[in-house]
Structure formats: structure tokens, C-alpha cells
Design a protein around this motif. Sequence first.
Motif, PDB file in Angstrom:
ATOM      1  N   MET A 184      17.504  62.766  52.268  1.00  0.00           N
ATOM      2  CA  MET A 184      17.178  63.805  53.215  1.00  0.00           C
ATOM      3  C   MET A 184      17.881  64.991  52.778  1.00  0.00           C
ATOM      4  O   MET A 184      19.004  64.602  52.476  1.00  0.00           O
ATOM      5  CB  MET A 184      17.161  63.594  54.667  1.00  0.00           C
ATOM      6  N   PRO A 185      17.797  66.094  52.996  1.00  0.00           N
ATOM      7  CA  PRO A 185      18.406  67.332  52.715  1.00  0.00           C
ATOM      8  C   PRO A 185      19.545  67.164  53.466  1.00  0.00           C
ATOM      9  O   PRO A 185      20.856  67.663  52.597  1.00  0.00           O
ATOM     10  CB  PRO A 185      17.628  68.642  53.072  1.00  0.00           C
ATOM     11  N   ARG A 186      19.913  66.946  54.652  1.00  0.00           N
ATOM     12  CA  ARG A 186      21.185  66.788  55.385  1.00  0.00           C
ATOM     13  C   ARG A 186      22.157  65.593  54.532  1.00  0.00           C
ATOM     14  O   ARG A 186      23.434  65.747  54.951  1.00  0.00           O
ATOM     15  CB  ARG A 186      21.137  66.456  56.589  1.00  0.00           C
ATOM     16  N   GLU A 187      21.556  64.903  53.754  1.00  0.00           N
ATOM     17  CA  GLU A 187      22.466  63.907  53.138  1.00  0.00           C
ATOM     18  C   GLU A 187      23.058  64.420  51.659  1.00  0.00           C
ATOM     19  O   GLU A 187      23.680  63.651  50.944  1.00  0.00           O
ATOM     20  CB  GLU A 187      21.644  62.458  52.872  1.00  0.00           C
ATOM     21  N   LEU A 188      22.675  65.768  51.399  1.00  0.00           N
ATOM     22  CA  LEU A 188      22.956  66.161  50.040  1.00  0.00           C
ATOM     23  C   LEU A 188      24.093  67.184  50.049  1.00  0.00           C
ATOM     24  O   LEU A 188      24.063  67.817  51.149  1.00  0.00           O
ATOM     25  CB  LEU A 188      21.607  66.662  49.455  1.00  0.00           C
ATOM     26  N   SER A 189      25.081  67.388  48.958  1.00  0.00           N
ATOM     27  CA  SER A 189      25.794  68.306  48.797  1.00  0.00           C
ATOM     28  C   SER A 189      25.159  69.679  48.714  1.00  0.00           C
ATOM     29  O   SER A 189      23.895  69.692  48.391  1.00  0.00           O
ATOM     30  CB  SER A 189      26.587  68.085  47.714  1.00  0.00           C
ATOM     31  N   GLY A 190      26.036  70.635  48.596  1.00  0.00           N
ATOM     32  CA  GLY A 190      25.236  72.023  48.077  1.00  0.00           C
ATOM     33  C   GLY A 190      24.457  72.158  47.001  1.00  0.00           C
ATOM     34  O   GLY A 190      23.517  72.798  46.733  1.00  0.00           O
ATOM     35  N   GLY A 191      25.440  71.569  45.913  1.00  0.00           N
ATOM     36  CA  GLY A 191      25.019  71.691  44.615  1.00  0.00           C
ATOM     37  C   GLY A 191      23.703  70.802  44.445  1.00  0.00           C
ATOM     38  O   GLY A 191      22.797  71.422  43.667  1.00  0.00           O
ATOM     39  N   GLN A 192      23.644  69.625  45.013  1.00  0.00           N
ATOM     40  CA  GLN A 192      22.474  68.820  45.231  1.00  0.00           C
ATOM     41  C   GLN A 192      21.054  69.610  45.743  1.00  0.00           C
ATOM     42  O   GLN A 192      20.033  69.511  45.147  1.00  0.00           O
ATOM     43  CB  GLN A 192      22.706  67.506  45.784  1.00  0.00           C
ATOM     44  N   ARG A 193      21.486  70.125  46.617  1.00  0.00           N
ATOM     45  CA  ARG A 193      20.257  71.101  47.434  1.00  0.00           C
ATOM     46  C   ARG A 193      19.677  72.147  46.507  1.00  0.00           C
ATOM     47  O   ARG A 193      18.686  72.072  46.340  1.00  0.00           O
ATOM     48  CB  ARG A 193      20.935  71.533  48.961  1.00  0.00           C
ATOM     49  N   GLN A 194      20.587  72.690  45.955  1.00  0.00           N
ATOM     50  CA  GLN A 194      20.209  73.629  45.120  1.00  0.00           C
ATOM     51  C   GLN A 194      19.633  73.206  43.912  1.00  0.00           C
ATOM     52  O   GLN A 194      18.229  73.764  43.434  1.00  0.00           O
ATOM     53  CB  GLN A 194      21.586  74.460  44.312  1.00  0.00           C
ATOM     54  N   ARG A 195      19.699  71.974  43.441  1.00  0.00           N
ATOM     55  CA  ARG A 195      19.068  71.404  42.353  1.00  0.00           C
ATOM     56  C   ARG A 195      17.680  70.897  42.842  1.00  0.00           C
ATOM     57  O   ARG A 195      16.549  71.063  41.866  1.00  0.00           O
ATOM     58  CB  ARG A 195      19.842  70.267  41.689  1.00  0.00           C
ATOM     59  N   VAL A 196      17.417  70.426  43.763  1.00  0.00           N
ATOM     60  CA  VAL A 196      16.239  70.501  44.616  1.00  0.00           C
ATOM     61  C   VAL A 196      15.415  71.409  44.628  1.00  0.00           C
ATOM     62  O   VAL A 196      14.216  71.375  44.284  1.00  0.00           O
ATOM     63  CB  VAL A 196      16.444  69.520  46.075  1.00  0.00           C
ATOM     64  N   ALA A 197      16.048  72.727  45.194  1.00  0.00           N
ATOM     65  CA  ALA A 197      15.349  74.156  45.014  1.00  0.00           C
ATOM     66  C   ALA A 197      14.760  74.352  43.497  1.00  0.00           C
ATOM     67  O   ALA A 197      13.612  74.791  43.382  1.00  0.00           O
ATOM     68  CB  ALA A 197      16.097  75.252  45.499  1.00  0.00           C
ATOM     69  N   LEU A 198      15.391  74.037  42.590  1.00  0.00           N
ATOM     70  CA  LEU A 198      15.146  74.173  41.184  1.00  0.00           C
ATOM     71  C   LEU A 198      14.085  73.217  40.625  1.00  0.00           C
ATOM     72  O   LEU A 198      13.068  73.591  39.992  1.00  0.00           O
ATOM     73  CB  LEU A 198      16.701  73.839  40.226  1.00  0.00           C
ATOM     74  N   ALA A 199      14.367  71.923  41.118  1.00  0.00           N
ATOM     75  CA  ALA A 199      13.232  70.999  40.706  1.00  0.00           C
ATOM     76  C   ALA A 199      11.855  71.493  41.334  1.00  0.00           C
ATOM     77  O   ALA A 199      10.720  71.422  40.635  1.00  0.00           O
ATOM     78  CB  ALA A 199      13.621  69.943  41.272  1.00  0.00           C
TER      79      ALA A 199
END
Length: 351
Positions: free
Chosen positions: A130-145
Motif C-alpha cells: 500500500m502507498p503508506r508502506e512506501l518511501s517518498g522515492g518509491q511513491r514517486q516511482r509509482v506515480a511515474l509508472a
Amino acid sequence: MALIELRNLDKRFGTTHVVKSLNLDISDREFLVLLGPSGCGKTTTMRMVAGLEQPSSGEILFDGVRINDVPTQLRDVAMVFQNYGLYPHMNVFDNIAYPLKLQKYPMNERKELVDRAAARVGLQPFLTRMPRELSGGQRQRVALARAIVRNPVVFLMDEPLSNLDAKLRVTARAEIKNLSEELGVTTIYVTHDQVEAMTLAHRVAVMNDGVIQQLGRPEDIYNDPANAFVASFIGSPAMNLLPVQVIGDTVRYEEGPELSLRAPRQGRLTMGVRAEDMQLAEPGQGHLSASIYTFELLGDSTMVNLRLADRVFSIKAPKDLRLARGDSVHVRLPQDKLYWFDADSGERLRG
């Protein structure tokens, strides 16, 4: 992919004129950065391209077709924003797949496309999180994906790295640059960070007060600024700008010393010089002397900040230099590295 044309684009919010008769061509597959301070109109320009704001006047064209009245969802653009915009109740897979779900892709195609997009940004191990389990950098990569999963004709990115710490920003910049080159999608990237602009862009449009001040390759804007605003905005640190009075063959800095330099004309001017072009000199061999205001060790170099009258200006010196606050130093100004601007308009003076 798409050629984007902005023709006499204007935007007003009530009496506030945010974007002023903007004309801009963005080539197919080009990575263009809109760079400028807060309130300069760069994000509003991008939102008009996205269809999130309607122009007050002017035209937006994709491949020669006017799209002013085309809804956002039909423009085939993908957007990445500062806050990422992830759905907190969905895992990473479902966040990335959401645009495909809206377009009613079959589940097997969704899985294939999500897996491919996740692989491009290194998210395969995190698809069930889930998004809450991700770091800021990982969330940014989800948005890119999520942006690249359906291969849009245009990418629009609004300050996508501003929530990341310094180390993650470097990594994320590299990921975005690699993706843009790999996918070859026309990209408009909005930022106030000149380092992002210099490292990512094919061309940079420097904006201020709703107007493009200069458009060109990053190296051209850095080496050949059109005016004092561009000169002061591009560079780290910014270009040193000193007010001078030119009378006859004499250049005088405020109430300071006369400088043996050539200026393009008489009167009140602004003299510019970059930190890396200024040189510390032996006594009697410099153009002026000043006291050290602060002394910063940067690792690969040393930044010496000097106070002269009521201004502070910077010199980039060798990394092994050691001086103390209050020490007096002598400074040489290389004639062939000086920039001259009109003191009132800020326009560049040549010659």
C-alpha cells in the motif's frame, strides 16, 4: 507522440494576468522545461496544455489540431504531480493499473502493461504494498509508472521531485531522464529548480511574470543569458550582479574603487560575473579587495562569499583553500568573462 504548439496563449484570473500572449513550439519527443519562480505562470501554462485550465484566449495544438475544447481525458496526456496523487486504499499494482481500468483494458493486458511499467522503474517487489508502506522515492516511482503504463503522447510533470530529499532527487532525476530517452515521449516539465532544468532539458523556457524571458538549450542560457533576470536565475550559485557607474574609461562600483575594465557604454549598468570565473589574486594584482563574509567547504571546491559595500558576492575557489571570516582578499575580474546589463531594463548589452 506529439508536436505541441501554443499560440498567443493568455490566462487571466479576474484582474490577475498570469500568462501573457505566450508563443511556444515543443517538438515531437522533446523534453522541455518551464523554469521560473513561484507565480511566474509555468504551472498554469502546463495545466492549460492538460486541459485542467481553459485559456482566456489563444490556441493549443497537438500535431496541428486545435484541442482547446477537448476534455482532459481525451487529450492522451499523462500527468505526474508534486503530491503524486496515489489512491491510499489501492495497492501499487492497482494504482498503476487505474488508467487502464478506466479505459476498460482486459485484466490480462493490464497485468502485462503494469508489469512492464513497474520493471522500468524498479517496482516489481512492491506491487502488493500500500502507498503508506512506501518511501517518498518509491511513491514517486509509482506515480511515474502510472504515467507511462499506457504510453501517452505527452508527459506533463509539475514539480515531481520537490517532496524528495537531496539524495533521492539525484536518483529520481536520473530515472526520469532515462525514461524520457527510452520512451521518446514529448514532455513538459515544470520546476523552479535550475539544477533539474540544466540536467533534464533539451530546451529550457525561463519564465517570469507570465512571459518567456529566454528559450534555448541549457548551455546556451547559462553561457549567454538574455537579461539580468535569466543570469540571476540560472547557475548555482547565481551570477554575481554588481551595480556600476561608467564615466569615460572608468568603471566604478558604487562608492568603491575605480576598476580598470572596458564597458559597452556609459552610464548606470549592471556588471555580471559568475563565481567560477572570478579569481583570487595577490595584493596589487586584483581589481578590488573585499572581506570574507562566509567560507563554505563544498568538497570538490570552496565557496568564498565576500561582502563589498552592502552586497555579498561569491567566488568558487580550489577545494584546499583555507581562509577565515573577516580576512581581506583581492579579486581579479577577467574582462572576457564579464556580462553587462542595462541597469533599468535588465536587458543584455553586447560589445
